[in-house]
Design a protein around this motif. Structure first.
Motif, PDB file in Angstrom:
ATOM      1  N   VAL A 189       0.859  -1.185   0.000  1.00  0.00           N
ATOM      2  CA  VAL A 189       0.000   0.000   0.000  1.00  0.00           C
ATOM      3  C   VAL A 189       0.892   1.231   0.000  1.00  0.00           C
ATOM      4  N   ILE A 190       0.700   2.103  -0.976  1.00  0.00           N
ATOM      5  CA  ILE A 190       1.472   3.345  -1.049  1.00  0.00           C
ATOM      6  C   ILE A 190       0.829   4.374  -0.130  1.00  0.00           C
ATOM      7  N   GLU A 191       1.621   4.951   0.740  1.00  0.00           N
ATOM      8  CA  GLU A 191       1.119   5.916   1.720  1.00  0.00           C
ATOM      9  C   GLU A 191       1.406   7.342   1.260  1.00  0.00           C
ATOM     10  N   ASP A 192       0.428   8.201   1.445  1.00  0.00           N
ATOM     11  CA  ASP A 192       0.567   9.593   1.028  1.00  0.00           C
ATOM     12  C   ASP A 192       1.697  10.264   1.808  1.00  0.00           C
ATOM     13  N   GLY A 193       2.593  10.914   1.093  1.00  0.00           N
ATOM     14  CA  GLY A 193       3.669  11.660   1.731  1.00  0.00           C
ATOM     15  C   GLY A 193       4.861  10.829   2.150  1.00  0.00           C
ATOM     16  N   LYS A 194       4.882   9.542   1.805  1.00  0.00           N
ATOM     17  CA  LYS A 194       5.981   8.673   2.211  1.00  0.00           C
ATOM     18  C   LYS A 194       6.890   8.379   1.027  1.00  0.00           C
ATOM     19  N   TRP A 195       8.205   8.511   1.255  1.00  0.00           N
ATOM     20  CA  TRP A 195       9.189   8.235   0.210  1.00  0.00           C
ATOM     21  C   TRP A 195       9.429   6.718   0.155  1.00  0.00           C
ATOM     22  N   GLN A 196       8.528   6.020  -0.496  1.00  0.00           N
ATOM     23  CA  GLN A 196       8.573   4.572  -0.524  1.00  0.00           C
ATOM     24  C   GLN A 196       8.523   4.084  -1.971  1.00  0.00           C
ATOM     25  N   PRO A 197       8.990   2.859  -2.219  1.00  0.00           N
ATOM     26  CA  PRO A 197       8.909   2.320  -3.584  1.00  0.00           C
ATOM     27  C   PRO A 197       7.475   2.376  -4.121  1.00  0.00           C
ATOM     28  N   GLY A 198       7.367   2.815  -5.369  1.00  0.00           N
ATOM     29  CA  GLY A 198       6.056   2.907  -6.012  1.00  0.00           C
ATOM     30  C   GLY A 198       5.460   4.289  -6.020  1.00  0.00           C
ATOM     31  N   ALA A 199       5.932   5.172  -5.143  1.00  0.00           N
ATOM     32  CA  ALA A 199       5.411   6.534  -5.126  1.00  0.00           C
ATOM     33  C   ALA A 199       5.804   7.260  -6.412  1.00  0.00           C
ATOM     34  N   THR A 200       4.947   8.160  -6.870  1.00  0.00           N
ATOM     35  CA  THR A 200       5.282   8.994  -8.022  1.00  0.00           C
ATOM     36  C   THR A 200       6.030  10.228  -7.543  1.00  0.00           C
ATOM     37  N   LEU A 241       7.381  14.644  -4.098  1.00  0.00           N
ATOM     38  CA  LEU A 241       6.374  13.601  -4.139  1.00  0.00           C
ATOM     39  C   LEU A 241       5.077  14.148  -4.717  1.00  0.00           C
ATOM     40  N   ILE A 242       4.424  13.360  -5.546  1.00  0.00           N
ATOM     41  CA  ILE A 242       3.099  13.723  -6.033  1.00  0.00           C
ATOM     42  C   ILE A 242       2.076  13.173  -5.046  1.00  0.00           C
ATOM     43  N   PRO A 243       1.255  14.031  -4.434  1.00  0.00           N
ATOM     44  CA  PRO A 243       0.298  13.562  -3.427  1.00  0.00           C
ATOM     45  C   PRO A 243      -0.733  12.592  -4.019  1.00  0.00           C
ATOM     46  N   LEU A 244      -1.144  11.630  -3.200  1.00  0.00           N
ATOM     47  CA  LEU A 244      -2.188  10.705  -3.636  1.00  0.00           C
ATOM     48  C   LEU A 244      -3.562  11.352  -3.557  1.00  0.00           C
ATOM     49  N   HIS A 245      -3.757  12.185  -2.561  1.00  0.00           N
ATOM     50  CA  HIS A 245      -5.067  12.800  -2.338  1.00  0.00           C
ATOM     51  C   HIS A 245      -4.931  14.313  -2.510  1.00  0.00           C
ATOM     52  N   GLN A 246      -5.426  14.806  -3.625  1.00  0.00           N
ATOM     53  CA  GLN A 246      -5.306  16.224  -3.942  1.00  0.00           C
ATOM     54  C   GLN A 246      -6.692  16.842  -4.099  1.00  0.00           C
ATOM     55  N   ASP A 247      -6.799  18.089  -3.710  1.00  0.00           N
ATOM     56  CA  ASP A 247      -8.069  18.817  -3.840  1.00  0.00           C
ATOM     57  C   ASP A 247      -8.168  19.402  -5.249  1.00  0.00           C
ATOM     58  N   ILE A 248      -8.287  18.502  -6.210  1.00  0.00           N
ATOM     59  CA  ILE A 248      -8.405  18.920  -7.608  1.00  0.00           C
ATOM     60  C   ILE A 248      -9.862  18.791  -8.040  1.00  0.00           C
ATOM     61  N   LYS A 249     -10.351  19.845  -8.678  1.00  0.00           N
ATOM     62  CA  LYS A 249     -11.750  19.877  -9.090  1.00  0.00           C
ATOM     63  C   LYS A 249     -11.863  20.165 -10.583  1.00  0.00           C
ATOM     64  N   VAL A 250     -13.021  19.848 -11.152  1.00  0.00           N
ATOM     65  CA  VAL A 250     -13.295  20.189 -12.545  1.00  0.00           C
ATOM     66  C   VAL A 250     -13.156  21.694 -12.724  1.00  0.00           C
ATOM     67  N   GLY A 251     -12.437  22.101 -13.746  1.00  0.00           N
ATOM     68  CA  GLY A 251     -12.193  23.510 -14.014  1.00  0.00           C
ATOM     69  C   GLY A 251     -10.843  24.002 -13.538  1.00  0.00           C
TER      70      GLY A 251
END
Length: 298
Positions: A189-200, A241-251
């Protein structure tokens, strides 16, 4: 670059053919094929070609656990290639057969620990988790989002690193293998904010933000897999690190990945968080990226 694009096109075609021909046992067949292809290189190995510690310690290694490693590529390239740092390296799944301080045996190949990613035994997942695994109807390291966690040790997923299409008449590989069930102990499981294998990560290099998958990180160095499966070593200070959970919305105006780098000028037109997809548009052209390939700013 053109040579690498050709290599990746050939590899992608081979993976698709493997999946198409293998049915439900495709993952096992593809992995066995990868092991059969492994040949111990003859000759004198060159020095580890990346500015990163070769013999790192791996966390909680267990003989027999699944791992991801370029074990069918690296042993030969490090002997035969004039520029092994420029080659393509596909991370396949296999088993850890022997663990040692600097180099370990995966499958039948000896690999530097820094090119081995452990997948922990007995990991559990929940809906919406982003996992590091491999394409189990094909082969090769992939990230995936959990769509059904009725069995948390063998969840069903959509693969984020396979192409997705919203045209029902032209489904892509992510559509065809949607809701695939993973094997037990075959993911992390990739954890948000963690420098672990698999993170973008986004790595600033050659005056652009390169999109990469983190292999391993130390306090000041990063080893990562980039476009066309090229391995890079970066200063950690040059990476985000690219966050897993971002407050991105349409527009929203965002940066999105195009040809291996994050580019500006995109606008979000649609989001499907369940399958981890974001529709973006720039200059009238629509793209569908996964949630790991979009960010508000860097």
């Amino acid at each position: 670059m053109n040579r690498k694009i050709l290599i990746m096109t050939i590899m992608t075609g081979a993976l698709i053919m493997s999946a198409a021909c293998s049915g439900k046992k495709g993952g096992e067949t593809a992995d066995k094929t990868a092991e059969d292809k492994t040949e111990m290189a003859q000759g004198t190995p060159k020095a580890f070609p990346w500015d990163f510690p070769e013999g790192i310690a791996l966390e909680n290694p267990e003989v027999g656990q699944y791992v991801l490693s370029p074990y069918t590529f690296y042993p030969n390239e490090i002997v035969e290639s004039d520029n092994p740092e420029d080659e393509s390296y596909i991370f396949y799944s296999t088993r850890l057969n022997k663990y040692e301080e600097t180099h370990s045996i995966v499958g039948e190949a000896e690999m530097p620990n820094s090119l081995i990613i452990l997948l922990p035994k007995g990991k559990k997942a929940k809906v919406g988790d982003v996992l590091l695994t491999w394409w189990q109807s094909g082969s090769g390291m992939k990230r995936a989002i959990v769509t059904d966690a009725s069995d948390p040790e063998a969840p069903k997923v959509d693969y984020l690193d396979l192409d997705y299409s919203d045209d029902p008449d032209k489904p892509s590989m992510a559509n065809k293998y949607s809701n695939e069930q993973l094997k037990v102990s075959s993911f992390d499981v990739i954890e948000d904010g963690k420098w672990q294998p698999g993170a973008t990560i986004a790595a600033f290099d050659e005056n652009k933000w390169k999109e990469c998958i983190l292999i391993h990180a130390t306090d000041n160095k990063v080893l990562a897999l980039g476009f066309a499966s090229t391995i890079y070593a970066f200063e950690r200070s040059a990476c985000k690190l690219i966050p897993l959970h971002q407050d991105i919305k349409v527009g929203d105006n965002v940066m999105a990945v195009w040809v291996g780098s994050f580019k500006e000028g995109y606008k979000v037109t649609k989001i499907d968080r369940k399958i981890g997809r974001v529709w973006v548009e720039r200059d009238g052209k629509k793209e569908i990226v996964n949630i790991l390939q979009v960010v508000k700013s860097l």
